[in-house]
Design a protein around this motif. Sequence first.
Motif, PDB file in Angstrom:
ATOM      1  N   LEU A  45       0.866  -1.188   0.000  1.00 52.45           N
ATOM      2  CA  LEU A  45       0.000   0.000   0.000  1.00 52.45           C
ATOM      3  C   LEU A  45       0.900   1.235   0.000  1.00 52.45           C
ATOM      4  CD1 LEU A  45      -2.858   1.194   0.224  1.00 52.45           C
ATOM      5  CD2 LEU A  45      -2.756   0.825   2.695  1.00 52.45           C
ATOM      6  N   VAL A  46       0.939   1.920  -1.141  1.00 54.64           N
ATOM      7  CA  VAL A  46       1.883   3.036  -1.305  1.00 54.64           C
ATOM      8  C   VAL A  46       1.148   4.357  -1.126  1.00 54.64           C
ATOM      9  CG1 VAL A  46       3.523   4.127  -2.873  1.00 54.64           C
ATOM     10  CG2 VAL A  46       3.172   1.664  -2.966  1.00 54.64           C
ATOM     11  N   GLU A  47       1.572   5.129  -0.148  1.00 54.34           N
ATOM     12  CA  GLU A  47       0.897   6.393   0.155  1.00 54.34           C
ATOM     13  C   GLU A  47       1.878   7.561   0.006  1.00 54.34           C
ATOM     14  OE1 GLU A  47      -2.073   7.779   0.686  1.00 54.34           O
ATOM     15  OE2 GLU A  47      -0.983   9.636   1.095  1.00 54.34           O
ATOM     16  N   LEU A 229      -4.808   1.793  -9.122  1.00 56.32           N
ATOM     17  CA  LEU A 229      -4.715   3.226  -8.813  1.00 56.32           C
ATOM     18  C   LEU A 229      -5.891   3.601  -7.930  1.00 56.32           C
ATOM     19  CD1 LEU A 229      -3.804   4.823 -12.279  1.00 56.32           C
ATOM     20  CD2 LEU A 229      -2.277   4.055 -10.437  1.00 56.32           C
ATOM     21  N   ALA A 230      -5.587   4.091  -6.729  1.00 62.06           N
ATOM     22  CA  ALA A 230      -6.639   4.542  -5.801  1.00 62.06           C
ATOM     23  C   ALA A 230      -6.195   5.883  -5.242  1.00 62.06           C
ATOM     24  CB  ALA A 230      -6.831   3.514  -4.691  1.00 62.06           C
ATOM     25  N   ALA A 231      -5.778   6.764  -6.156  1.00 63.08           N
ATOM     26  CA  ALA A 231      -5.083   7.993  -5.754  1.00 63.08           C
ATOM     27  C   ALA A 231      -5.992   9.216  -5.767  1.00 63.08           C
ATOM     28  CB  ALA A 231      -3.889   8.223  -6.676  1.00 63.08           C
ATOM     29  N   TYR A 457     -16.667  19.399  -2.936  1.00 61.60           N
ATOM     30  CA  TYR A 457     -15.424  18.622  -2.756  1.00 61.60           C
ATOM     31  C   TYR A 457     -15.642  17.172  -3.171  1.00 61.60           C
ATOM     32  CZ  TYR A 457     -14.670  22.605   0.333  1.00 61.60           C
ATOM     33  OH  TYR A 457     -14.581  23.862   0.854  1.00 61.60           O
ATOM     34  N   HIS A 458     -16.599  16.947  -4.055  1.00 64.93           N
ATOM     35  CA  HIS A 458     -16.882  15.595  -4.547  1.00 64.93           C
ATOM     36  C   HIS A 458     -16.370  15.514  -5.981  1.00 64.93           C
ATOM     37  CE1 HIS A 458     -20.622  15.521  -1.686  1.00 64.93           C
ATOM     38  NE2 HIS A 458     -19.478  15.475  -1.034  1.00 64.93           N
ATOM     39  N   HIS A 459     -15.294  14.800  -6.178  1.00 65.41           N
ATOM     40  CA  HIS A 459     -14.681  14.748  -7.505  1.00 65.41           C
ATOM     41  C   HIS A 459     -14.974  13.400  -8.143  1.00 65.41           C
ATOM     42  CE1 HIS A 459     -11.735  17.499  -5.228  1.00 65.41           C
ATOM     43  NE2 HIS A 459     -12.770  18.177  -5.662  1.00 65.41           N
TER      44      HIS A 459
HETATM   45  C1  LIG Z   1     -14.199  19.028   3.019  1.00 62.47           C
HETATM   46  C2  LIG Z   1     -14.679  17.739   2.407  1.00 62.47           C
HETATM   47  C3  LIG Z   1     -15.945  17.255   2.734  1.00 62.47           C
HETATM   48  C4  LIG Z   1     -16.412  16.066   2.163  1.00 62.47           C
HETATM   49  N1  LIG Z   1     -17.630  15.585   2.543  1.00 62.47           N
HETATM   50  C5  LIG Z   1     -18.092  14.438   2.021  1.00 62.47           C
HETATM   51  C6  LIG Z   1     -19.342  13.900   2.434  1.00 62.47           C
HETATM   52  O1  LIG Z   1     -20.019  14.430   3.311  1.00 62.47           O
HETATM   53  N2  LIG Z   1     -19.774  12.766   1.833  1.00 62.47           N
HETATM   54  C7  LIG Z   1     -19.048  12.120   0.885  1.00 62.47           C
HETATM   55  O2  LIG Z   1     -19.494  11.092   0.381  1.00 62.47           O
HETATM   56  N3  LIG Z   1     -17.839  12.589   0.502  1.00 62.47           N
HETATM   57  C8  LIG Z   1     -17.345  13.723   1.042  1.00 62.47           C
HETATM   58  N4  LIG Z   1     -16.119  14.201   0.665  1.00 62.47           N
HETATM   59  C9  LIG Z   1     -15.369  13.471  -0.388  1.00 62.47           C
HETATM   60  C10 LIG Z   1     -14.582  12.278   0.172  1.00 62.47           C
HETATM   61  O3  LIG Z   1     -13.625  12.720   1.076  1.00 62.47           O
HETATM   62  C11 LIG Z   1     -13.928  11.564  -1.013  1.00 62.47           C
HETATM   63  O4  LIG Z   1     -14.967  11.111  -1.864  1.00 62.47           O
HETATM   64  C12 LIG Z   1     -13.105  10.347  -0.650  1.00 62.47           C
HETATM   65  O5  LIG Z   1     -12.159  10.628   0.331  1.00 62.47           O
HETATM   66  C13 LIG Z   1     -12.396   9.861  -1.916  1.00 62.47           C
HETATM   67  O6  LIG Z   1     -11.711   8.674  -1.646  1.00 62.47           O
HETATM   68  P1  LIG Z   1     -10.449   8.252  -2.525  1.00 62.47           P
HETATM   69  O7  LIG Z   1      -9.823   7.082  -1.852  1.00 62.47           O
HETATM   70  O8  LIG Z   1     -10.835   8.121  -3.939  1.00 62.47           O
HETATM   71  O9  LIG Z   1      -9.472   9.526  -2.459  1.00 62.47           O
HETATM   72  P2  LIG Z   1      -8.719  10.073  -1.184  1.00 62.47           P
HETATM   73  O10 LIG Z   1      -9.495   9.774   0.034  1.00 62.47           O
HETATM   74  O11 LIG Z   1      -8.386  11.484  -1.446  1.00 62.47           O
HETATM   75  O12 LIG Z   1      -7.390   9.197  -1.122  1.00 62.47           O
HETATM   76  C14 LIG Z   1      -6.410   9.242  -2.126  1.00 62.47           C
HETATM   77  C15 LIG Z   1      -5.068   8.915  -1.483  1.00 62.47           C
HETATM   78  O13 LIG Z   1      -4.097   8.740  -2.513  1.00 62.47           O
HETATM   79  C16 LIG Z   1      -2.879   9.371  -2.133  1.00 62.47           C
HETATM   80  N5  LIG Z   1      -2.153   9.702  -3.363  1.00 62.47           N
HETATM   81  C17 LIG Z   1      -2.481  10.633  -4.289  1.00 62.47           C
HETATM   82  N6  LIG Z   1      -1.586  10.624  -5.293  1.00 62.47           N
HETATM   83  C18 LIG Z   1      -0.671   9.673  -4.999  1.00 62.47           C
HETATM   84  C19 LIG Z   1       0.491   9.206  -5.651  1.00 62.47           C
HETATM   85  N7  LIG Z   1       0.880   9.717  -6.824  1.00 62.47           N
HETATM   86  N8  LIG Z   1       1.212   8.219  -5.062  1.00 62.47           N
HETATM   87  C20 LIG Z   1       0.812   7.681  -3.876  1.00 62.47           C
HETATM   88  N9  LIG Z   1      -0.294   8.095  -3.214  1.00 62.47           N
HETATM   89  C21 LIG Z   1      -1.027   9.076  -3.775  1.00 62.47           C
HETATM   90  C22 LIG Z   1      -3.344  10.593  -1.353  1.00 62.47           C
HETATM   91  O14 LIG Z   1      -2.331  11.069  -0.506  1.00 62.47           O
HETATM   92  C23 LIG Z   1      -4.547  10.040  -0.594  1.00 62.47           C
HETATM   93  O15 LIG Z   1      -4.190   9.520   0.655  1.00 62.47           O
HETATM   94  C24 LIG Z   1     -15.604  15.362   1.229  1.00 62.47           C
HETATM   95  C25 LIG Z   1     -14.327  15.845   0.921  1.00 62.47           C
HETATM   96  C26 LIG Z   1     -13.860  17.015   1.503  1.00 62.47           C
HETATM   97  C27 LIG Z   1     -12.480  17.497   1.161  1.00 62.47           C
END
Ligand SMILES: Cc1cc2nc3c(=O)[nH]c(=O)nc-3n(C[C@H](O)[C@H](O)[C@H](O)COP(=O)(O)OP(=O)(O)OC[C@H]3O[C@@H](n4cnc5c(N)ncnc54)[C@H](O)[C@@H]3O)c2cc1C
Length: 524
Positions: A45-47, A229-231, A457-459
């Motif tokens: 798990l690479v962070e 990819l879970a980035a 903040y929902h991408h």
């Molecule tokens: C202020 C705020 C409020 C939110 N409220 C809600 C809510 O109420 N309900 C909801 O459903 N969602 C909400 N979200 C969105 C939610 O946080 C995201 O949908 C969710 O965290 C996405 O999960 P993910 O694993 O795809 O990305 P992330 O959780 O962002 O995780 C990605 C990880 O990858 C790592 N990473 C990135 N690039 C690299 C790389 N090149 N190499 C190694 N590691 C890397 C990052 O450091 C990070 O730890 C909110 C977000 C924010 C910012």
Amino acid sequence: MTTFVDAERAELGPVLDADTCIVGAGAAGITLAMDLAARKQHVLLVEAGAESIEGQTQNLYVGEQTGVPYYDLASCRLRYWGGSSNHWSGYCRANDPIDYQPRLQLGLPGWPVNGQELAPFIARATKTLEIDTDFFDPAAQLRRAGFDTSQLLEKQSTALVTKNFQLARNIRFGPRFRPDIAANPYIRPVENLNVVKLVLDQHGRRVVAAEARTLGGKTVRIVARRFVLAAHAIENARLLLESDDRSPGGIGNGADQVGRNFMEHPQFQASRMIPSDRFPALYDFQYLGNFRLNANLSISEKLMRERGILSYYCRFMPVYAEEEVSRAVSRLPNRLFQPASQGLFRDVVTALGDPRGAFAKYVVRDMHRYVQPLYYMLEHRTDQAPNPDSRVTLADKRDKLGQRLVRLHWDFTDLDVKTFATGQDTVAHELSALGMGRFQLEPITMDLLRDRVKGHYHHMGTTRMSDDPAQGVVDRNQKVHGVDNLWVAGSSVFPSGGYSGPTMMIVAMTHRLADHLATQSAAA
Ligand SMILES: Cc1cc2nc3c(=O)[nH]c(=O)nc-3n(C[C@H](O)[C@H](O)[C@H](O)COP(=O)(O)OP(=O)(O)OC[C@H]3O[C@@H](n4cnc5c(N)ncnc54)[C@H](O)[C@@H]3O)c2cc1C
């Protein structure tokens, strides 16, 4: 006991070997690692970040922006252990059936998986997120919280539907799962290590390695049987686009789909409603918000289909006259001089046991008895229509690791305007007909939308899931089309975003991906 390896300090050697390499330890990456480990599968798990936020690493999220103004890309997502879930608000809801449907108006297919197929994974996600399973039924949730549900508006209008979210109170993925990962012999977590590029074999069909760097200048080659990819939605696209040595335009980008269809949950305030006494307080955003609940007013699926629009809901944001608020607050202490009763005694006990709850229950509720808001601002939120021009590309400028910065172009289509406008008109028409308020409506136009809109903040989008490689980047199992050992996890694979927070569907889809990868391993 596993130790978290700090890539900056540890002696890693030039090559890291792994069975499954997961890039990113956010909501998706952690869910996947835990699931695979539960099936005795070894995971690296690479962070990119460390246990807590650190400025230089966070700055790697700096990007360029064009189109409709959006939040600063370096602050609207988080680059450390647990990812953006470190700041999330925790609002959860699964997709509605209509959210999986094709977007016929745009000539786009729907989700290749449907709600029925995802139901067991959504149930699993509720466990992971520690929320109840009755999130589809606002009446049940409100009843349980002690509210009278006879006033739900669907009981009075066939065009209106109440939709609610549930709060995942305890889940910040980083701190919540760190001890579990530390105790898990199948997961090797490496921190402060940024994957900057994937390297394909000479045929362009397999990822043979991932190139990773630390900010201190180390370079490591990760060799694995398979990569996920879970980035995060924007970075998943960035990594694919950046990996263009053997694949012009980036990996999985033969059909020029990588980065396209970036979606948010757009919201803005427009128009006012002056409420009558008949408007149920249940829909006052502040009223239920104090109970960590919400009742959002949506419109029926039948009407959405008839009108050819996407998911929509409206919130009623109270606006008080200042003098009325101060008069109401000054009246409250008088209640303390009312003659003592068993009820008062009970209330005091409750207040001492749960001051926050008591405040919400007795003070804020009472405010509504004394004070009618002058009016409500309508806050509108929709499922953004997938738009190929709303997209992530790479800029010329590079970050400290040599990676090109992302450039985000966020924009809307006429379907978005139509959805907002039809939603607003329906709510206004129905509530007026029910005698619940008078409306001062602002016409919703593209200019108004572009001028006022904000995101949540929902991408989502950018590596869209589709059975047809010409219309997507990953297939129904989230494997990149044309590459045998590369998968993508997270909301970048969503073909459409519904109007719910994405995380619940991210977690559900990731549980499904874990099952798929485990089965694939067993077959191999
Ligand atoms: C202020 C705020 C409020 C939110 N409220 C809600 C809510 O109420 N309900 C909801 O459903 N969602 C909400 N979200 C969105 C939610 O946080 C995201 O949908 C969710 O965290 C996405 O999960 P993910 O694993 O795809 O990305 P992330 O959780 O962002 O995780 C990605 C990880 O990858 C790592 N990473 C990135 N690039 C690299 C790389 N090149 N190499 C190694 N590691 C890397 C990052 O450091 C990070 O730890 C909110 C977000 C924010 C910012």
